[in-house]
Scaffold this active site. Structure first.
Site, PDB file in Angstrom:
ATOM      1  N   ARG A 290       0.821  -1.220   0.000  1.00  8.63           N
ATOM      2  CA  ARG A 290       0.000   0.000   0.000  1.00  8.63           C
ATOM      3  C   ARG A 290       0.851   1.264   0.000  1.00  8.63           C
ATOM      4  O   ARG A 290       0.416   2.315  -0.431  1.00  8.63           O
ATOM      5  CB  ARG A 290      -0.928  -0.007   1.224  1.00  8.63           C
ATOM      6  CG  ARG A 290      -1.898   1.157   1.293  1.00  8.63           C
ATOM      7  CD  ARG A 290      -2.842   1.153   0.109  1.00  8.63           C
ATOM      8  NE  ARG A 290      -3.773   2.263   0.150  1.00  8.63           N
ATOM      9  CZ  ARG A 290      -3.510   3.500  -0.257  1.00  8.63           C
ATOM     10  NH1 ARG A 290      -2.305   3.795  -0.718  1.00  8.63           N
ATOM     11  NH2 ARG A 290      -4.420   4.450  -0.206  1.00  8.63           N
ATOM     12  N   LYS A 291       2.076   1.154   0.518  1.00 12.60           N
ATOM     13  CA  LYS A 291       2.981   2.305   0.615  1.00 12.60           C
ATOM     14  C   LYS A 291       2.280   3.515   1.244  1.00 12.60           C
ATOM     15  O   LYS A 291       2.215   4.601   0.662  1.00 12.60           O
ATOM     16  CB  LYS A 291       3.556   2.682  -0.750  1.00 12.60           C
ATOM     17  CG  LYS A 291       4.474   1.619  -1.353  1.00 12.60           C
ATOM     18  CD  LYS A 291       5.122   2.131  -2.634  1.00 12.60           C
ATOM     19  CE  LYS A 291       6.106   1.121  -3.196  1.00 12.60           C
ATOM     20  NZ  LYS A 291       5.435  -0.029  -3.831  1.00 12.60           N
ATOM     21  N   LEU A 292       1.764   3.317   2.438  1.00 14.08           N
ATOM     22  CA  LEU A 292       1.107   4.408   3.161  1.00 14.08           C
ATOM     23  C   LEU A 292       2.043   5.616   3.213  1.00 14.08           C
ATOM     24  O   LEU A 292       3.211   5.493   3.572  1.00 14.08           O
ATOM     25  CB  LEU A 292       0.751   3.962   4.577  1.00 14.08           C
ATOM     26  CG  LEU A 292      -0.240   2.795   4.699  1.00 14.08           C
ATOM     27  CD1 LEU A 292      -0.369   2.364   6.151  1.00 14.08           C
ATOM     28  CD2 LEU A 292      -1.594   3.168   4.126  1.00 14.08           C
TER      29      LEU A 292
END
Length: 464
Positions: free
Chosen positions: A295-297
């Site tokens: 997701r690579k927040l």
């Protein structure tokens, strides 16, 4: 120069240079060992050494002094007394009792600290000290070593943005000893041959095994991933950037036995459903691999929290691992309320060409990662701290360094031999191939052999 030479001959008489077969901190074997610890028993020489250092550096700009443990500690202590600059002490490891602090002394964030090292080979121990000091908010820009072994460490540190200087260079002192007839001819030949062979621009230290990594990794998901790698003899993670759930399930049924992890982007799946997640979880348990949601927040903490736990995907309810950026700072991942059975991987460096993450950013990202107990590792294409698992993207057998879409590729051998990677991430090369199962096995085999070759000093660069 005469003053330095005179001082060196005095410390040479203490037996600081030893010949034989030695293993250095970097993991290298060497026929020569430089040991400055005997100087600690000579206060007069410690004082003289400190005075020489003070002539080399603009010490008035520093607010703190720290010695890399432990050989540089008496040198840093004497330097502190001579300059009246406060000393802080870096421990090699946590005591396990009392305050459990890694840094002892009085200091505050933002102070400029001069770092003292006795001998530099690869610079690895220095970088670990830098990381721990920067975790406390201290500024480390300047380093002084007593001796440079001239094996790439100084260059590596300069390339990382440090101002570094040394009182002596190994070639310089060997020349001095030769001129004074203090070395035997065979010793001179052995040393010259060794350093001609071993001088590298990017020297790497000895990598540690997965078993040793398990001792350094505290999070249960990190340990579980290492257990899977050891049992299945695979360090391969496949990135399935596919948009239909049926395609993903078909792929993992083919390659699940070859991988230790599957990385997906749940937000690109057009027909997402929790029945798909249930099927994927079932396969992952049967074939024993972990699920990575990439997701690579990359938002402020409250928004990251909502993206992780809510919305239609409810990532925290099924993913074993979540990826996050740390651009928003440490607080953006501190209060995510990560479940105990879920780990975090930070993004220090991506595989795209033209990426903006430089050495300074990566150091800061590592500091944030090491502070957070939920973080099990980081994504990068270079060597990082051994206390984190290293996940290397952009893996490809191709000799081409860059593809038409701007991704930078590296071979599995390079990932392990040069970067000391722990896990390799392969995407299109597998799922877009005519036979994903065969390609997955090739990458699994290549990655595992590369790990074993480095571990057992069989550093072959042969490609499949």
């Amino acid at each position: 120069m005469k003053e330095k030479e005179h001082f060196f001959y005095k410390i040479y008489n203490l037996g600081i240079i030893k010949f034989g077969c030695f293993t250095l901190k970097s993991g290298m074997n060497s026929p020569i060992y430089i040991d400055f610890r005997p100087i600690a028993s000579r206060p007069d020489l410690l004082i003289k050494l400190s005075d020489l250092i003070l002539k080399e550096v603009p010490y008035h700009v520093f607010e703190l002094i720290c010695g890399v443990p432990y050989a540089a500690l008496p040198i840093a202590t004497t330097l502190s007394l001579r300059s009246n600059i406060p000393l802080i002490i870096k421990r090699k490891e946590n005591k396990g009792y009392g305050t459990k602090r890694m840094i002892e002394g009085i200091y505050k964030k933002g102070q400029n600290c001069l770092l003292i090292e006795d001998v530099i080979t690869s610079g690895d121990s220095l970088l670990k000290t830098v990381i721990d000091l920067e975790k406390e908010g201290l500024i480390i820009k300047n380093i002084l070593s007593i001796l440079d072994r001239e094996q790439g460490g100084i260059e590596n540190l300069k390339n990382r943005g440090f101002n570094i200087r040394s009182l002596f260079r190994l070639g310089e002192i060997l020349k001095m000893l030769k001129e004074k007839n203090l070395l035997k001819k065979e010793e001179i030949h052995i040393i010259q041959f060794f350093f001609k062979k071993k001088k590298l621009k990017n020297i790497q230290g000895k990598r540690i095994s997965y078993e040793e990594k398990k001792e350094k990794i505290s999070h249960p998901i990190g340990k579980k991933l290492l257990d899977i790698a050891l049992k299945k003899q695979t360090n391969l993670i496949v990135s399935a950037d596919l948009i239909y759930s049926e395609e993903i399930l078909k792929l993992v049924n083919l390659i699940g036995d070859k991988i230790c992890g599957l990385k997906i982007h749940v937000d690109i799946i057009s027909d997402f459903s929790f029945s798909f997640i249930d099927s994927l979880k079932k396969i992952s348990m049967e074939k024993k691999f972990l699920l990575f949601e990439d997701r690579k927040l990359c938002d402020v903490g409250p928004t990251n929290y909502l993206q992780l736990h809510y919305g239609i995907h409810k990532i925290s309810s099924w993913a074993d691992i979540i990826t996050v950026h740390v651009l928003a700072g440490s607080e953006s991942i501190q209060n995510l309320n990560i479940p105990s059975n879920m780990g975090v991987i930070t993004i220090s460096e991506m595989s795209s060409s033209g990426r903006l993450s430089d050495d300074n950013y990566i150091r800061k990202a590592l500091n944030i990662s090491l502070k957070n107990s939920k973080v099990i590792g980081t994504v990068a294409q270079r060597k990082v701290d051994d206390r984190l698992l290293l996940f290397t993207p952009g893996i490809h057998f191709s000799d081409s360094k860059e593809n038409c879409r701007g991704n930078t590729y590296i071979h599995p051998n390079q990932a392990f031999i040069k970067n000391s990677s722990d896990f390799i991430i392969v995407g299109k090369a597998i799922y877009q191939s005519n036979n994903p199962k065969i390609l997955a096995e090739k990458y699994r085999n290549s990655g595992w052999k590369a790990y074993e070759n480095v571990l057992f000093k069989k550093n072959t660069l042969s490609k499949n």
